[in-house]
Design a protein around this motif. Structure first.
Motif, short mmCIF file in Angstrom:
data_model
loop_
_atom_site.label_atom_id
_atom_site.label_comp_id
_atom_site.label_asym_id
_atom_site.label_seq_id
_atom_site.Cartn_x
_atom_site.Cartn_y
_atom_site.Cartn_z
N UNK A 214 23.99 59.73 41.63
CA UNK A 214 23.68 60.79 41.42
C UNK A 214 25.35 60.80 40.04
N UNK A 215 24.75 62.39 39.37
CA UNK A 215 26.05 62.82 38.32
C UNK A 215 27.34 63.37 39.48
N UNK A 216 28.44 63.37 38.58
CA UNK A 216 29.51 63.13 39.27
C UNK A 216 29.64 64.91 40.28
N UNK A 217 29.07 66.20 39.47
CA UNK A 217 28.63 67.34 40.11
C UNK A 217 28.04 66.50 41.24
N UNK A 218 26.46 66.56 40.88
CA UNK A 218 25.83 66.58 42.96
C UNK A 218 26.02 65.05 43.34
N UNK A 219 27.34 64.25 43.09
CA UNK A 219 27.64 63.38 44.64
C UNK A 219 28.66 64.58 45.00
N UNK A 220 29.95 65.63 44.19
CA UNK A 220 30.80 66.77 44.90
C UNK A 220 29.81 68.04 46.08
N UNK A 221 28.71 67.86 45.35
CA UNK A 221 27.96 69.03 45.33
C UNK A 221 27.87 68.90 47.43
N UNK A 222 26.88 67.42 47.30
CA UNK A 222 26.40 66.53 48.86
C UNK A 222 27.44 66.58 49.79
N UNK A 223 28.95 65.92 48.96
CA UNK A 223 29.01 65.89 50.15
C UNK A 223 29.81 67.07 50.71
N UNK A 224 29.97 68.28 50.56
CA UNK A 224 30.06 69.41 50.49
C UNK A 224 29.36 69.83 51.45
N UNK A 225 28.20 70.04 51.14
CA UNK A 225 26.99 70.37 51.82
C UNK A 225 27.18 69.24 53.66
N UNK A 226 27.17 68.43 52.85
CA UNK A 226 27.16 66.94 54.35
C UNK A 226 28.57 67.71 55.25
N UNK A 227 29.05 68.01 54.67
CA UNK A 227 30.55 68.17 55.62
C UNK A 227 30.32 68.51 56.97
N UNK A 228 29.03 69.37 57.87
CA UNK A 228 28.52 70.21 58.98
C UNK A 228 28.86 69.23 58.85
N UNK A 229 27.61 68.13 58.98
CA UNK A 229 27.06 67.51 59.87
C UNK A 229 28.00 65.80 59.63
N UNK A 230 28.90 66.32 59.09
CA UNK A 230 30.46 65.02 59.55
C UNK A 230 31.31 65.33 60.48
N UNK A 231 31.13 67.01 60.55
CA UNK A 231 31.84 67.20 61.42
C UNK A 231 31.51 67.16 62.39
N UNK A 232 30.22 67.72 62.66
CA UNK A 232 29.49 67.85 64.35
C UNK A 232 29.68 66.61 64.07
N UNK A 233 29.10 65.44 63.92
CA UNK A 233 29.64 63.72 64.35
C UNK A 233 30.28 63.71 65.24
N UNK A 234 31.80 63.90 64.40
CA UNK A 234 32.53 63.57 64.69
C UNK A 234 33.12 64.26 65.65
N UNK A 235 33.05 65.89 65.84
CA UNK A 235 34.28 66.71 67.01
C UNK A 235 32.99 66.00 68.88
N UNK A 236 31.66 65.81 68.50
CA UNK A 236 31.07 64.82 69.65
C UNK A 236 31.40 63.28 69.58
N UNK A 237 32.08 63.12 69.27
CA UNK A 237 33.26 61.45 69.26
C UNK A 237 34.28 61.68 70.01
N UNK A 238 35.01 62.73 69.12
CA UNK A 238 36.42 63.17 69.38
C UNK A 238 35.83 64.56 71.35
#
Length: 310
Positions: A214-238
């Motif tokens: 999508x647009x640049x603003x939507x891409x940036x927003x989606x990455x920030x909003x999904x950071x807890x998901x990414x952090x959650x997966x990464x934490x379980x792996x580590x």
């Protein structure tokens, strides 16, 4: 390896912060060569709201709390090492954390996703563009680590990082905490924050690859909003990597261990002594193995005095 408490830590200015289940301790070598130790009780929000201890939630909680504890420890260490007159207030700390998050968002989210549009000349495929964004983010991260590792003051902090890892290895092996014992161990550790950050980068490549373009603003927003998901997966792996001897898992975390050759340096004996005092301060008395040395009050020769950074 016997049973032991889960401990972690980080390097600070002229010292090491260790975190145990109930206490955090920051040990710092002051300008007079003495080891100063500050301990604080651990108050996790997950104790008040047990649901936050569930997989996928505990990773984000741990990341935020580690950031707060880390900045407080850095503030204390700067004061003890004679680099600051006073510690940060809560307001100043909040401002520091906000600034760090904004800077990280610009460096690792806005710039990579903005620069990925350059690949439009090759293809318009959203999946490919998202992959290119992920690899750009990884390249920026590795370049950043390489760049700061070449700074003289940071190299000294990275020596304390190595001391932290070696000390935790020695404790996990069930040996008395002495400089001689600690120095025998590797300066690389599977539960290191460096591992975690690299896993975050790799997991984000996979998660963000399916978000379309999508647009640049939507891409940036989606990455920030999904950071807890990414952090959650990464934490379980580590977390799994730190407790598993599975050869597949151990192979998967190799890149994170290799990266620690940049983020750690072989510590001097006096640095190891500081790390030992920090770890001892968070352990119950029964967890401290007989033969462990008290480097804060020891009689006789101590590790060589440090060369204070001007």
């Amino acid at each position: 390896m016997g049973n032991h408490l889960m401990v972690g830590g980080q390097a600070v200015i002229e010292g090491v912060m260790m975190r145990g289940p109930k206490l955090t301790a920051t040990a710092v070598r002051d300008p007079n060569g003495k080891i100063q130790v500050e301990t604080k009780d651990v108050h996790s929000i997950s104790d008040r709201y047990p649901i936050l201890k569930k997989p996928m939630l505990r990773g984000t909680v741990s990341l935020v709390e580690s950031l707060v504890i880390g900045i407080r420890s850095l503030s204390y260490s700067a004061k003890m090492a004679g680099e600051e007159d006073e510690q940060l207030s809560d307001k100043e700390m909040a401002g520091t954390i906000l600034f760090a998050l904004v800077l990280a968002s610009i460096l690792f989210i806005a710039i990579p996703t903005g620069a990925a549009r350059l690949f439009h000349v090759i293809t318009e495929d959203p999946f490919f563009l998202n992959l290119m964004e992920g690899f750009l983010r990884l390249a920026i991260f590795l370049g950043y680590i390489w760049g700061i590792s070449r700074m003289k003051d940071i190299r000294r902090v990275f020596q304390y990082h190595g001391a932290e890892h070696k000390t935790i290895h020695c404790y996990e092996a069930g040996l008395p905490l002495t400089v001689e014992n600690v120095q025998k161990f590797s300066r690389l550790h599977p539960r290191c924050g460096t591992n975690f950050l690299l896993i975050v980068m790799l997991v984000s490549i996979f998660v963000f690859a399916f978000l379309g373009w999508p647009s640049l603003a939507e891409r940036i927003a989606s990455r920030i909003l999904l950071l807890p998901v990414v952090a959650g997966i990464s934490y379980e792996i580590i977390r799994l990597a730190g407790r598993s001897e599975n050869p597949i898992i151990q192979t998967a975390i190799k890149p994170g261990l290799w990266l620690q050759y940049l983020t750690t340096r072989p510590p001097k004996d006096d640095m190891v002594a500081v790390a030992i005092e920090s770890l001892k301060a968070v352990l119950p008395e029964e967890e401290i193995i007989e033969g462990t040395v008290d480097y804060r009050h020891a009689e006789g020769p101590l590790p060589k005095p440090i060369e204070m950074v001007p």
